[in-house]
Motif scaffolding. Sequence first.
Motif, PDB file in Angstrom:
ATOM      1  N   SER A   1      17.429  -6.890 -62.226  1.00 53.85           N
ATOM      2  CA  SER A   1      17.744  -7.894 -63.244  1.00 53.85           C
ATOM      3  C   SER A   1      18.807  -7.395 -64.191  1.00 53.85           C
ATOM      4  O   SER A   1      18.854  -6.218 -64.543  1.00 53.85           O
ATOM      5  N   PHE A   2      19.680  -8.302 -64.562  1.00 53.14           N
ATOM      6  CA  PHE A   2      20.650  -8.059 -65.633  1.00 53.14           C
ATOM      7  C   PHE A   2      20.250  -8.982 -66.766  1.00 53.14           C
ATOM      8  O   PHE A   2      20.438 -10.188 -66.670  1.00 53.14           O
ATOM      9  N   GLY A   3      19.678  -8.437 -67.785  1.00 52.20           N
ATOM     10  CA  GLY A   3      19.154  -9.293 -68.837  1.00 52.20           C
ATOM     11  C   GLY A   3      18.053 -10.161 -68.249  1.00 52.20           C
ATOM     12  O   GLY A   3      17.132  -9.652 -67.616  1.00 52.20           O
TER      13      GLY A   3
ATOM     14  N   ASN B   1      17.959 -12.476 -62.561  1.00 51.10           N
ATOM     15  CA  ASN B   1      17.668 -11.599 -61.433  1.00 51.10           C
ATOM     16  C   ASN B   1      18.769 -11.712 -60.382  1.00 51.10           C
ATOM     17  O   ASN B   1      18.870 -12.724 -59.701  1.00 51.10           O
ATOM     18  N   ALA B   2      19.562 -10.676 -60.262  1.00 54.64           N
ATOM     19  CA  ALA B   2      20.614 -10.692 -59.244  1.00 54.64           C
ATOM     20  C   ALA B   2      19.998 -10.477 -57.869  1.00 54.64           C
ATOM     21  O   ALA B   2      20.546 -10.917 -56.857  1.00 54.64           O
ATOM     22  N   LEU B   3      18.888  -9.763 -57.834  1.00 57.04           N
ATOM     23  CA  LEU B   3      18.088  -9.668 -56.610  1.00 57.04           C
ATOM     24  C   LEU B   3      16.650  -9.947 -57.029  1.00 57.04           C
ATOM     25  O   LEU B   3      16.202  -9.490 -58.084  1.00 57.04           O
TER      26      LEU B   3
ATOM     27  N   PRO C   1      26.282 -17.439 -50.607  1.00 57.22           N
ATOM     28  CA  PRO C   1      27.372 -17.966 -51.429  1.00 57.22           C
ATOM     29  C   PRO C   1      27.776 -16.993 -52.537  1.00 57.22           C
ATOM     30  O   PRO C   1      27.105 -15.982 -52.751  1.00 57.22           O
ATOM     31  N   ASN C   2      28.849 -17.309 -53.248  1.00 57.71           N
ATOM     32  CA  ASN C   2      29.301 -16.465 -54.353  1.00 57.71           C
ATOM     33  C   ASN C   2      28.181 -16.215 -55.352  1.00 57.71           C
ATOM     34  O   ASN C   2      27.468 -17.142 -55.710  1.00 57.71           O
ATOM     35  N   GLY C   3      28.061 -14.987 -55.766  1.00 63.30           N
ATOM     36  CA  GLY C   3      27.045 -14.666 -56.766  1.00 63.30           C
ATOM     37  C   GLY C   3      25.638 -14.614 -56.212  1.00 63.30           C
ATOM     38  O   GLY C   3      24.672 -14.580 -56.971  1.00 63.30           O
ATOM     39  N   ALA C   4      25.504 -14.575 -54.888  1.00 63.53           N
ATOM     40  CA  ALA C   4      24.169 -14.570 -54.290  1.00 63.53           C
ATOM     41  C   ALA C   4      23.472 -13.235 -54.489  1.00 63.53           C
ATOM     42  O   ALA C   4      22.249 -13.145 -54.432  1.00 63.53           O
ATOM     43  N   GLY C   5      24.254 -12.186 -54.701  1.00 62.96           N
ATOM     44  CA  GLY C   5      23.643 -10.872 -54.905  1.00 62.96           C
ATOM     45  C   GLY C   5      23.992  -9.869 -53.821  1.00 62.96           C
ATOM     46  O   GLY C   5      23.383  -8.795 -53.739  1.00 62.96           O
ATOM     47  N   LYS C   6      24.993 -10.177 -53.006  1.00 65.77           N
ATOM     48  CA  LYS C   6      25.334  -9.296 -51.879  1.00 65.77           C
ATOM     49  C   LYS C   6      25.836  -7.932 -52.366  1.00 65.77           C
ATOM     50  O   LYS C   6      25.376  -6.879 -51.924  1.00 65.77           O
ATOM     51  N   THR C   7      26.787  -7.981 -53.291  1.00 62.04           N
ATOM     52  CA  THR C   7      27.317  -6.721 -53.806  1.00 62.04           C
ATOM     53  C   THR C   7      26.224  -5.944 -54.543  1.00 62.04           C
ATOM     54  O   THR C   7      26.121  -4.717 -54.416  1.00 62.04           O
ATOM     55  N   THR C   8      25.415  -6.670 -55.270  1.00 59.82           N
ATOM     56  CA  THR C   8      24.308  -6.016 -55.971  1.00 59.82           C
ATOM     57  C   THR C   8      23.380  -5.320 -54.981  1.00 59.82           C
ATOM     58  O   THR C   8      22.885  -4.219 -55.243  1.00 59.82           O
ATOM     59  N   PHE C   9      23.163  -5.965 -53.838  1.00 60.33           N
ATOM     60  CA  PHE C   9      22.358  -5.384 -52.766  1.00 60.33           C
ATOM     61  C   PHE C   9      22.891  -3.992 -52.399  1.00 60.33           C
ATOM     62  O   PHE C   9      22.152  -3.007 -52.343  1.00 60.33           O
TER      63      PHE C   9
ATOM     64  N   LYS D   1      24.453   2.691 -57.606  1.00 62.86           N
ATOM     65  CA  LYS D   1      25.289   2.223 -58.714  1.00 62.86           C
ATOM     66  C   LYS D   1      24.360   1.707 -59.807  1.00 62.86           C
ATOM     67  O   LYS D   1      24.571   1.966 -60.984  1.00 62.86           O
ATOM     68  N   TYR D   2      23.334   0.955 -59.392  1.00 62.40           N
ATOM     69  CA  TYR D   2      22.274   0.594 -60.323  1.00 62.40           C
ATOM     70  C   TYR D   2      20.945   1.038 -59.749  1.00 62.40           C
ATOM     71  O   TYR D   2      20.751   1.035 -58.542  1.00 62.40           O
ATOM     72  N   LYS D   3      20.052   1.391 -60.643  1.00 62.69           N
ATOM     73  CA  LYS D   3      18.689   1.685 -60.209  1.00 62.69           C
ATOM     74  C   LYS D   3      17.925   0.369 -60.240  1.00 62.69           C
ATOM     75  O   LYS D   3      17.986  -0.358 -61.225  1.00 62.69           O
TER      76      LYS D   3
ATOM     77  N   PHE E   1      34.256  -0.919 -50.814  1.00 61.71           N
ATOM     78  CA  PHE E   1      34.100  -1.817 -51.949  1.00 61.71           C
ATOM     79  C   PHE E   1      34.802  -3.148 -51.721  1.00 61.71           C
ATOM     80  O   PHE E   1      35.820  -3.212 -51.043  1.00 61.71           O
ATOM     81  N   GLN E   2      34.225  -4.156 -52.335  1.00 61.85           N
ATOM     82  CA  GLN E   2      34.800  -5.499 -52.223  1.00 61.85           C
ATOM     83  C   GLN E   2      36.189  -5.537 -52.861  1.00 61.85           C
ATOM     84  O   GLN E   2      37.144  -6.003 -52.260  1.00 61.85           O
ATOM     85  N   VAL E   3      36.263  -5.014 -54.069  1.00 64.40           N
ATOM     86  CA  VAL E   3      37.556  -4.893 -54.726  1.00 64.40           C
ATOM     87  C   VAL E   3      38.090  -3.505 -54.388  1.00 64.40           C
ATOM     88  O   VAL E   3      37.380  -2.520 -54.570  1.00 64.40           O
TER      89      VAL E   3
ATOM     90  N   GLU F   1      30.128 -10.714 -45.813  1.00 73.58           N
ATOM     91  CA  GLU F   1      31.297 -11.433 -45.336  1.00 73.58           C
ATOM     92  C   GLU F   1      31.184 -12.892 -45.717  1.00 73.58           C
ATOM     93  O   GLU F   1      30.094 -13.464 -45.723  1.00 73.58           O
ATOM     94  N   HIS F   2      32.333 -13.470 -46.060  1.00 74.57           N
ATOM     95  CA  HIS F   2      32.340 -14.898 -46.373  1.00 74.57           C
ATOM     96  C   HIS F   2      32.632 -15.745 -45.146  1.00 74.57           C
ATOM     97  O   HIS F   2      32.171 -16.873 -45.029  1.00 74.57           O
ATOM     98  N   ASP F   3      33.409 -15.167 -44.236  1.00 74.71           N
ATOM     99  CA  ASP F   3      33.864 -15.912 -43.070  1.00 74.71           C
ATOM    100  C   ASP F   3      32.727 -15.994 -42.041  1.00 74.71           C
ATOM    101  O   ASP F   3      32.433 -15.035 -41.335  1.00 74.71           O
TER     102      ASP F   3
HETATM  103  N1  LIG Z   1      26.669  -5.341 -63.869  1.00 75.79           N
HETATM  104  C1  LIG Z   1      26.284  -6.619 -63.957  1.00 75.79           C
HETATM  105  N2  LIG Z   1      25.906  -7.124 -65.143  1.00 75.79           N
HETATM  106  C2  LIG Z   1      25.513  -8.406 -65.260  1.00 75.79           C
HETATM  107  N3  LIG Z   1      25.452  -9.268 -64.238  1.00 75.79           N
HETATM  108  C3  LIG Z   1      25.813  -8.827 -63.024  1.00 75.79           C
HETATM  109  C4  LIG Z   1      26.251  -7.477 -62.823  1.00 75.79           C
HETATM  110  N4  LIG Z   1      26.547  -7.316 -61.508  1.00 75.79           N
HETATM  111  C5  LIG Z   1      26.305  -8.525 -60.928  1.00 75.79           C
HETATM  112  N5  LIG Z   1      25.867  -9.416 -61.831  1.00 75.79           N
HETATM  113  C6  LIG Z   1      25.494 -10.803 -61.573  1.00 75.79           C
HETATM  114  O1  LIG Z   1      24.618 -10.819 -60.481  1.00 75.79           O
HETATM  115  C7  LIG Z   1      24.877 -11.921 -59.643  1.00 75.79           C
HETATM  116  C8  LIG Z   1      25.127 -11.442 -58.251  1.00 75.79           C
HETATM  117  O2  LIG Z   1      26.373 -10.787 -58.217  1.00 75.79           O
HETATM  118  P1  LIG Z   1      26.955 -10.118 -56.903  1.00 75.79           P
HETATM  119  O3  LIG Z   1      28.242  -9.495 -57.276  1.00 75.79           O
HETATM  120  O4  LIG Z   1      25.927  -9.255 -56.305  1.00 75.79           O
HETATM  121  O5  LIG Z   1      27.202 -11.369 -55.994  1.00 75.79           O
HETATM  122  P2  LIG Z   1      27.933 -11.455 -54.598  1.00 75.79           P
HETATM  123  O6  LIG Z   1      26.971 -12.115 -53.687  1.00 75.79           O
HETATM  124  O7  LIG Z   1      28.471 -10.136 -54.196  1.00 75.79           O
HETATM  125  O8  LIG Z   1      29.107 -12.449 -54.934  1.00 75.79           O
HETATM  126  P3  LIG Z   1      30.582 -12.522 -54.305  1.00 75.79           P
HETATM  127  O9  LIG Z   1      30.465 -13.291 -53.069  1.00 75.79           O
HETATM  128  O10 LIG Z   1      31.354 -13.261 -55.354  1.00 75.79           O
HETATM  129  O11 LIG Z   1      31.050 -11.136 -54.103  1.00 75.79           O
HETATM  130  C9  LIG Z   1      26.074 -12.647 -60.240  1.00 75.79           C
HETATM  131  O12 LIG Z   1      25.591 -13.732 -60.974  1.00 75.79           O
HETATM  132  C10 LIG Z   1      26.692 -11.632 -61.153  1.00 75.79           C
HETATM  133  O13 LIG Z   1      27.297 -12.249 -62.251  1.00 75.79           O
END
Ligand SMILES: Nc1ncnc2c1ncn2[C@@H]1O[C@H](COP(=O)(O)OP(=O)(O)OP(=O)(O)O)[C@@H](O)[C@H]1O
Lengths: 620, 249
Positions: free
Chosen positions: B12-14, B17-19, B37-45, B52-54, B84-86, B204-206
């Motif tokens: 959770s961020f605040g 829940n990103a996951l 979809p965008n913001g689903a939490g893939k990168t957070t995964f 990167k985060y605990k 990395f994505q970026v 992947e988005h594609d």
């Molecule tokens: N460090 C952070 N602090 C606060 N919120 C975060 C942080 N990292 C990710 N989030 C939030 O968590 C959610 C998931 O983000 P994440 O980057 O994991 O999505 P994603 O699936 O990789 O999206 P994309 O397809 O755009 O790459 C988003 O709403 C994002 O704003």
Amino acid sequence: MAYVINGLTFAMMLFVLSAGLNIILGFLGVLNFAHGALFILGAYVTYAVTQTLGDFWLGLLIAPLVVGLFGMLIEFVFLRPLYKRHHVYTILLTFGLILVIYDIIKIIWGSDVKTVVTPPLLSGSFTLFGEIIPVASVFIILVGVLTAGGLWFIFKKTTFGKILTAISLDREIANALGFNVARRGTLAFGLGALLAGLAGVLGSLKLSIAAGVDAEFLIYSFAIVVIGGVGSFRGTLLASLIVGEMSVLGGVFLPELSMSLIFVLLVVFLTLYPRGMFGREIEQMHVPVVPYLGNVATAFQRLSATQLSLLSSLLVVALLVVAPLALPKYWTYLLAEIMVFALFAISFNVLFGFTGMLSFGQASIFGAGAYTISLMLIHVTGNWWLAFAASLVISTGVAVIIGLMSIHRSEIYFGMLTMAFAMLFYSIIYKWNSLTGGADGLSGIPSPVLKFGFTEVEILTPLANYYFILVVVAICYFILRTIMNSPFGQVLLAIRENPTRTEFLGLPVKKYKFIAFVIAGVFTGVAGALFAPFAGTIDALASHWSKSGEPIFMSLIGGISTLIGPGVGTLFYYVLHSYIVSITEYWQLVMGSILITVVMLFPMGITGYAKKFILSFKSS
Amino acid sequence: MEILRIQDVTMSFGKMNALHEVNCAVEPHELLAVIGPNGAGKTTFFNVITGKYKPSRGQVFFKGERIDGLSRPQIINKGIGRSFQVVNLFPDLTVAANVRIGVLAHQKQTLRLFKNVDKMAEVDQEVERILDLVHLGDEAGVVATTLSHGDQKCLEMGMALTNHPALLLLDEPTAGMGPEETRQSIELIKDVWRKTGVTIVFTEHDLDMVFNISTRVLVLQSGKLIADGSVKDIRNNPRVKEAYLGEEA
Ligand SMILES: Nc1ncnc2c1ncn2[C@@H]1O[C@H](COP(=O)(O)OP(=O)(O)OP(=O)(O)O)[C@@H](O)[C@H]1O
Ligand SMILES: [Mg+2]
């Protein structure tokens, strides 16, 4: 009781000053070293207005406005182009501004001390509960309270203040929402400067006005902003009260320790509570210290390209060997000093240009080396090897301590922590009279004796000193060169470029930073140990934190992306300095302007551009 | 035995829940896609796996060993590589030097202070091998930022391979690429997968690409794992369609 009132008065003046510093740091992320200079400028303008118009109250009105407008000008012209770069450039710029402001003051008002005539309304005192209380103190406290109220009103009640807060919390979002972040940045800096000016007016009631007296106020302000917390006026107010009372009461009851105690408090906060009492952490991104070079010099960043070839290095040494034969005697002396400070600057730049760590604590390590060898030579032994070994142990020890405590923080916090340590160290040296000689320092340091087996050489003449220093500095240079060429050196470059990525390659970044800090410390200590016996004296100023600014300056001028750069910068600085001093008394103005120009337009420094030129020449 | 297990992980961020209570496992030698979809939490995964985060709650196991709470370098050194994505490189260093940092780290050479890094044959060989693997052999001497975007992404992957990972995490390896570059990258990923036997998890988005190459697919939506199955299952899963349509609407 009277002391408490004094402390309160001092605290309120500090509050007005620190609130301005806090706005500038919190909103723009700029550590404004020129804040003290703006403060003293405010005092001078008050003086001028009182003098010419005969009215202090007009000064109260005009001085803050003048300083505020000046601040806006500074932000607009100088700072704005630098925000995208590493924070060292804004810091250096404000350093440069100090020099320029001091000399502007000198040009307008001369260099003798000024005093403002206290207006009749504020002169005199009254008695309360048997205590004599000066009216001026009450006035200062009143202005402080009004300022606090005013700031509260601006930031909580007006849209301008609310937007400003929103922007400082997240620039990008604010930008996206269509706020004019840049214009409000100028206003914020203006407001910060205005408060510095106002503090200057208050200061003019109590102080003799002279450029330089502001240095102490500046460091107290830094301490206050950190302890109270960036972005919190409540915190600044409370911290001002603590620091103000500590410094006045401490000065009376614990004169030996009061200054150190404030810095201990600062260190504690930076290590354990970097948010301060009520603040937030400064938002910061990693930006590499070396500006991107573009593709002209494709091969530039290959590690070998950061160094002179072995051949050219040897050539430089050879030139230095014959130099005393060709140059006047005075230059032998000067060159020896240049080599010492070149070593200081080069080892600083191993941290800065090669690892991306901006340390303000190097002067402490230099000082530790210098004081230890001096004390050894004076009290214990004439044998250089022994004295040198002891000095190395102590300076390395200081580096280990500062390193261990500071590497946990990165970027601007690392800088502030090392600065806090430098202040702490300085306050100890300054107050520990019996050992260090306090402000006067140590003098009459005997010249060391070098023992090799059966023979002994006393390093007595300037020429002997010169060659002795040359040998040691050359050895150090070649060791550093080897280290920077090693896998370890490569890791340092990686950390400079992208610490996060380095971690994700399996390298514990803090460990490498620590080792780099200690290595730089060892050679900084060597420089200190060379300096004291050569100069014959050493005083507290040598370990003042502002001394840590010099290697930054020299590195930048010479070029931070090459190993030899800071050495070239040191040479350039000394030659230029002695030339400028010979033609004008306003050398600070010239040096400051050069620093500002280099920061803004030529961040690659002399060797950087030389290398770029050579490489583009080769490739065409 | 499974190579990676994610157990009840919440990040959770605040308040957000990103996951959210994610459970899943990865078997050796899978080529597993994580979509959403965008913001689903893939990168957070990925961020949670690599330290990167605990994670706020839950556990992460790598080869049966618990790794959440370890430092980033510790996790990487267990045998996980990530891109990395970026684009996230050493911008001013050459391509070879970028890879070399990882190789030096893997060969435990980084504490050598007096060895000339340009005279380490074993290191150079390994750098060359990796650059060839990601088809960057010819660009070895070029400064990283001057590479095309596609090549920078390949360099990312090369760097992630330097520690001979058992598990390779690729965050949108084709992001920002044109169709031709995308095709080449997919080939590259398959190629690496076959040649090295590494387990790959990628986002992947594609979707065409995903359905084309992956052995299994996980679907995230708003931090929740809403589907986990073969390409065929996922294609026909109504919830997945909804998740994606919902995004378009
Ligand atoms: N460090 C952070 N602090 C606060 N919120 C975060 C942080 N990292 C990710 N989030 C939030 O968590 C959610 C998931 O983000 P994440 O980057 O994991 O999505 P994603 O699936 O990789 O999206 P994309 O397809 O755009 O790459 C988003 O709403 C994002 O704003
Ligand atoms: Mg993502």
